[in-house]
Write a protein that holds these residues in place. Structure first.
Motif, mmCIF file in Angstrom:
data_model
loop_
_atom_site.group_PDB
_atom_site.id
_atom_site.type_symbol
_atom_site.label_atom_id
_atom_site.label_comp_id
_atom_site.label_asym_id
_atom_site.label_seq_id
_atom_site.Cartn_x
_atom_site.Cartn_y
_atom_site.Cartn_z
ATOM 1 N N GLU A 1 0.836 -1.190 0.000
ATOM 2 C CA GLU A 1 0.000 0.000 0.000
ATOM 3 C C GLU A 1 0.870 1.239 0.000
ATOM 4 O O GLU A 1 1.862 1.311 0.712
ATOM 5 N N GLN A 2 0.454 2.202 -0.774
ATOM 6 C CA GLN A 2 1.222 3.448 -0.811
ATOM 7 C C GLN A 2 0.882 4.292 0.405
ATOM 8 O O GLN A 2 -0.139 4.089 1.055
ATOM 9 N N GLU A 3 1.738 5.226 0.668
ATOM 10 C CA GLU A 3 1.516 6.133 1.792
ATOM 11 C C GLU A 3 0.194 6.858 1.606
ATOM 12 O O GLU A 3 -0.111 7.345 0.535
ATOM 13 N N ASN A 4 -0.560 6.848 2.668
ATOM 14 C CA ASN A 4 -1.931 7.319 2.539
ATOM 15 C C ASN A 4 -2.251 8.154 3.778
ATOM 16 O O ASN A 4 -2.263 7.656 4.894
ATOM 17 N N LYS A 5 -2.533 9.400 3.564
ATOM 18 C CA LYS A 5 -2.770 10.272 4.715
ATOM 19 C C LYS A 5 -4.041 9.895 5.458
ATOM 20 O O LYS A 5 -4.178 10.109 6.645
ATOM 21 N N ILE A 6 -4.979 9.342 4.723
ATOM 22 C CA ILE A 6 -6.257 9.006 5.345
ATOM 23 C C ILE A 6 -6.093 7.816 6.277
ATOM 24 O O ILE A 6 -6.649 7.755 7.355
#
Lengths: 421, 302
Positions: free
Chosen positions: A32-37
C-alpha cells in the motif's frame, strides 16, 4: 496441501511480493502506498493478483506426472507499466505479464454491452467506442512458455543483468535462454557422467552475478561452488573458480556429506560476496577467496547431535533458502518449529524469531526465541526435543531496500516490518 | 591366568567391571565345565576388541550367573555383561542399522517413477561410505572373503538404476539400456547387499569358528592350571593372584566408560557418539586393546 507455499520473491522495487505454491498458483501482493487518510496502512501488503501458473501435466513418454508445484519465481526488472515474472515448475518455465486495466471501452458497434454479437444488418448507425474508468483489474497472461529443455527437475532460474537472457538449472544441466526465444536454449553446464552409475554429485542451485552478465555460480550436493565465466568457452564445464571449505576431520561422520550439500546460493547485492546455505549453517564467501568462507553462521547447531534421527525422518534433506538484506549487512534463513534466524554481519549478533499466529499479534514486536540445547532449560526456552520438525521455514525474502521481510511458514505467509520504518 | 575372587553382590561400577573383564574371560571357560549356566546375550552398550595372533578377536557378549557350589573356595554371585563385536569400531550395530535404513530409503526412492535425484545420490553416497568403512574393518571377511577387494562397486546399488529418469529423448545423450525388467536387477542387488553384511550374531562367529571340541581340548590344559591355582589358594592368596593383573588393564576403563552411556541408548543416540568418534576407526582403542592380547590368548585358538 496445495496451499503450501513453495517460493517467495520481492520484485526489484519491493512494491510487489510474489508467492508460488504447491498447487501451481501464483499470488502477488502489492504494498500500500503512503496514505494520509489511513496512515497505518502504509507498508501493508494486500493481494494484488492471483493466477494459475502451472497445471499438472502428464508425460506420456515416461508415463509420469509432472508436478505443478512452483519451484521458483524471479521478477524481471520493470521496463514499462506492466510487470513481468518468470515462474517454473520441475520442467517448464513461463514468462507472465501482469498488467493493470482501469479503463474499458464502451459502445462497440458489433457487440452488445453484455458481449453478444449484434446482427450486422440491424446496425443503422456507427459510433466510436468511449473509454470509461472501471474498477482496477489486474490481469496475468502467459507471454512465453519455455519447455522441453530439461530432463531432470529444475531447481533454479536466474535473470541475467543484461535483462535479455536467463538461466535455468536442473540436477545435472544449466541452460541459457533468451527471453524472446522459446524454441531454443543453450546448454552451458553439463555434469551428467557418461555412465550414470558414476553419478555422485548433482547441481543444487545456480545464479547469475548481479552485475557481470558473463558470470554465474552453481552449487553442488557435495558442498562446493563453481564460478563460471561464459566468455571463456561456450560450454562452462570448466570452472573459473572453485569454492570449497576443507572438511573438519574432527566432526566427520556418515552424515558429513549430506549436511554439506548446499541448498541455496545467493549473490550479495554488491556482487562482491555470495552466500551459501547448507543444512546447519550459512556461509558468506568473498568471490576473491576460494579456499574458505569469510563468515560462517550457525543456524541450528543443536541439531548436529540429532542427525541420525533427522536422517531417519528425512528432515536432513530439507532445502532451506537464504537471503540478504538490501545493504548486505544482514542475512536471514529459516529453521524448524517455524523459527527463522537473522544474522547481523557487522555487529556479529544473531536472533531467532518465530512466525506463528500465537506468538505474533499485529503490530506487536516479535519476541526473540531461544533453543535449549541441553542441560537445564530456562524459562521461555524451548528444548530441542520439543521442536516441531513439520513446521519448517524453507522460504524467506527480504525487501530490496527497506527492513521488510516475508516468511513462508507452510501455507501461511508472514510479512514483518521493522518498526523504525 | 588366575581368577579374582570376591564375595557379595554386583552392581559394580564400570571400573571394576573393566578390571574384571580380563579375568572373566579366562574364568568363563573353566565354568563351562562346571555346573554353571552360560547364556550368551547381546548388550548394545559397548564393545571390546583386539587382535590376537593376527586374528581379529571376537569377544562375545554373555551373561554369567554364578552360584556358590560345594568345593568352591569362594562365593560368587551376580552377572556380568560383556558385549561383543567383530570389529574395533564402536556402535557396530548402529552402523549396520544405518546401512539398513539407507538401503530401505534407496529402495523406496527406486519405487518412485521419478526419484528425487539429489536425495538418491546423497543416500547412495552414504551407503558407499558405510560399506567402504566396513570393508576397511575387514568386516566383510566373514561374509564374503573372496570379494573383499571388489566390495564397493559390485555390491553397491547402482545409482544409475536409482536415478533412472533419462528414458525420454535426449539429444546427444545415450539413453542407458536398462533391460527388460529393470526392477529385478536392483532389488535383488539390494537384498544381496543387505544379506551379505556382517553376521548379526557376532558371538556365533567365535563359538562356531573352528571345531568346538578342539577348542575345548586345548582349553583343557589351561583350565587345569586355573583350577589348580584356584583350589589351592585361600581367598586372601587369591587376592594376590590379582595383583598379577597388570594395572594397565585399568586403562580399559577409559575406553569402556567412554563407551558405556548412562541410559540404554537408542539407535540414533548411540550412533551420534559413534559417528563422531568413529574415524579413524579405533585408533584410540588400539593401545588399550593391545593389553588384552595376552588375556585373550588363552581363549582364542587359531
Amino acid at each position: 496441501t496445495a496451499d503450501i507455499i513453495s517460493t517467495v520473491e520481492f520484485n526489484y522495487s519491493g512494491d510487489l511480493l510474489a508467492t508460488g505454491d504447491k498447487g501451481g498458483r501464483v499470488v502477488i501482493f502489492q504494498r500500500e502506498q503512503e496514505n494520509k487518510i489511513r496512515p497505518h496502512s502504509r507498508g501493508e501488503y494486500n493481494v494484488y493478483s492471483t493466477f494459475q501458473s502451472h497445471e499438472p501435466e502428464f508425460d506420456y513418454l515416461k508415463s509420469l506426472e509432472i508436478e505443478e508445484k512452483i519451484n521458483k519465481i524471479r521478477w524481471l526488472p520493470q521496463q514499462n507499466a506492466a510487470h513481468f515474472l518468470l515462474s517454473t515448475n520441475d520442467k517448464t518455465i513461463k514468462l507472465w505479464k501482469i498488467s493493470e486495466r482501469d479503463k474499458r471501452a464502451e459502445g462497440y458497434n458489433l457487440k452488445d454491452e453484455d458481449g453478444r454479437l449484434r446482427d450486422p444488418f440491424r446496425i443503422t448507425a456507427l459510433r466510436v467506442p468511449i473509454l470509461k474508468p472501471m474498477d482496477l483489474m489486474v490481469e496475468a497472461s502467459p507471454r512465453r512458455i519455455f519447455a522441453n529443455a530439461h530432463t531432470y527437475h529444475i531447481n533454479s532460474i536466474s535473470v541475467n543483468s543484461d535483462h535479455e537472457t536467463y538461466l535455468s538449472a536442473d540436477d545435472l544441466r544449466i541452460n541459457l535462454w533468451h527471453l524472446e526465444i522459446t524454441d531454443r536454449s543453450f546448454n552451458i553446464v553439463d555434469i551428467k557422467p557418461a555412465n550414470m552409475e558414476e553419478l555422485t554429485e548433482v547441481i543444487t542451485a545456480a545464479e547469475f552475478h548481479p552485475h557481470q552478465c558473463n558470470v554465474l555460480v552453481y552449487s553442488s550436493s557435495k558442498g562446493t561452488i563453481r564460478l563460471c565465466d561464459m566468455r571463456s568457452s561456450a560450454l562452462c564445464d570448466r570452472h573459473s573458480k572453485f569454492f570449497e571449505e576443507p572438511e573438519d576431520p574432527s566432526s566427520r561422520s556418515f552424515f558429513s556429506e549430506i549436511i554439506s550439500s548446499i541448498s541455496d546460493v545467493k549473490f550479495s547485492h554488491s556482487g562482491r560476496y555470495m552466500m551459501t546455505r547448507d543444512y546447519l549453517s550459512v556461509k558468506v564467501w568473498d568471490l576473491n577467496m576460494e579456499s574458505r568462507p569469510v563468515e560462517t553462521h550457525q543456524v541450528h547447531e543443536y541439531l548436529r547431535s540429532k542427525l541420525c534421527s533427522l536422517y531417519e525422518n528425512d528432515c536432513i534433506f530439507d532445502k532451506f533458502e537464504c537471503c540478504w538484506n538490501g545493504s548486505d549487512s544482514a542475512v536471514m534463513t529459516g529453521s524448524y518449529n517455524n523459527f527463522f534466524r537473522m544474522f547481523d554481519r557487522s555487529t556479529r549478533r544473531d536472533v531467532t524469531l518465530e512466525a506463528s499466529r500465537e506468538s505474533s499479534k499485529p503490530r506487536a514486536s516479535l519476541k526473540p526465541r531461544k533453543v535449549c540445547a541441553g542441560g537445564k532449560r530456562k524459562k521461555d526456552e524451548i528444548s530441542v526435543d520439543s521442536l516441531d520438525f513439520n513446521k519448517k521455514i524453507l522460504h524467506t525474502a527480504w525487501h530490496p531496500v527497506d527492513n521488510v521481510i516475508a516468511v513462508a511458514a507452510t501455507n501461511n505467509l508472514y510479512i514483518f516490518q521493522d518498526k523504525a520504518n | 591366568m588366575a581368577a579374582k575372587v570376591w564375595t557379595g553382590g554386583w552392581g559394580a561400577p564400570a571400573w571394576t567391571l573393566a578390571s574384571w573383564s580380563c579375568a572373566l574371560l579366562s574364568l568363563h571357560v573353566s565354568f563351562l565345565h562346571s555346573k554353571l549356566d552360560v547364556t550368551v546375550k547381546e548388550s548394545p552398550t559397548w564393545a571390546l576388541s583386539g587382535v590376537c595372533r593376527g586374528r581379529r578377536l571376537t569377544i562375545f557378549s554373555l551373561e554369567l550367573k554364578f552360584q556358590a557350589g560345594p568345593g568352591w573356595p569362594w562365593a560368587l554371585s551376580g552377572q556380568w555383561g560383556l558385549r561383543a563385536g567383530p570389529s574395533v569400531n564402536l556402535g557396530l550395530l548402529q552402523r549396520q542399522s544405518l546401512l539398513d535404513m539407507s538401503l530401505v530409503k534407496l529402495q523406496l526412492c527406486h519405487m518412485l517413477v521419478e526419484p528425487n535425484l539429489c536425495r538418491s545420490v546423497l543416500i547412495a553416497n552414504t551407503v558407499r561410505q558405510i560399506q567402504e568403512e566396513m570393508s576397511r574393518d575387514g568386516a566383510w571377511r566373514g561374509a564374503a572373503p573372496q570379494s573383499v577387494g571388489r566390495v564397493p562397486l559390485d555390491r553397491l546399488v547402482s545409482t544409475e538404476i536409482l536415478c533412472r529418469t533419462a528414458r525420454g529423448p535426449e539429444a546427444g545423450h545415450p539413453v542407458p539400456d536398462l533391460g527388460d525388467d529393470p526392477l529385478q536387477g536392483p532389488v535383488s542387488e539390494l537384498s544381496t547387499v543387505s544379506s551379505a553384511q556382517v553376521p548379526r550374531n557376532p558371538q556365533s562367529s567365535l563359538w562356531d569358528s573352528g571345531n568346538p571340541r578342539e577348542n575345548r581340548g586345548s582349553f583343557q590344559k589351561s583350565l587345569d592350571q586355573i583350577f589348580e591355582t584356584l583350589e589351592n589358594k585361600s581367598p586372601s592368596a587369591v587376592e594376590e593372584l590379582f595383583s598379577d593383573v597388570d594395572s594397565s588393564y585399568y586403562d580399559l576403563d577409559t575406553v569402556l566408560t567412554g563407551m558405556m552411556g548412562g541410559t540404554k541408548p537408542g539407535l540414533c543416540d548411540g550412533l551420534e557418539g559413534f559417528a563422531t568418534a568413529a574415524s579413524p576407526p579405533g585408533s584410540s582403542c588400539k593401545s588399550d586393546l593391545a593389553e588384552l592380547d595376552h588375556v585373550v590368548e588363552i581363549l582364542v585358538e587359531t
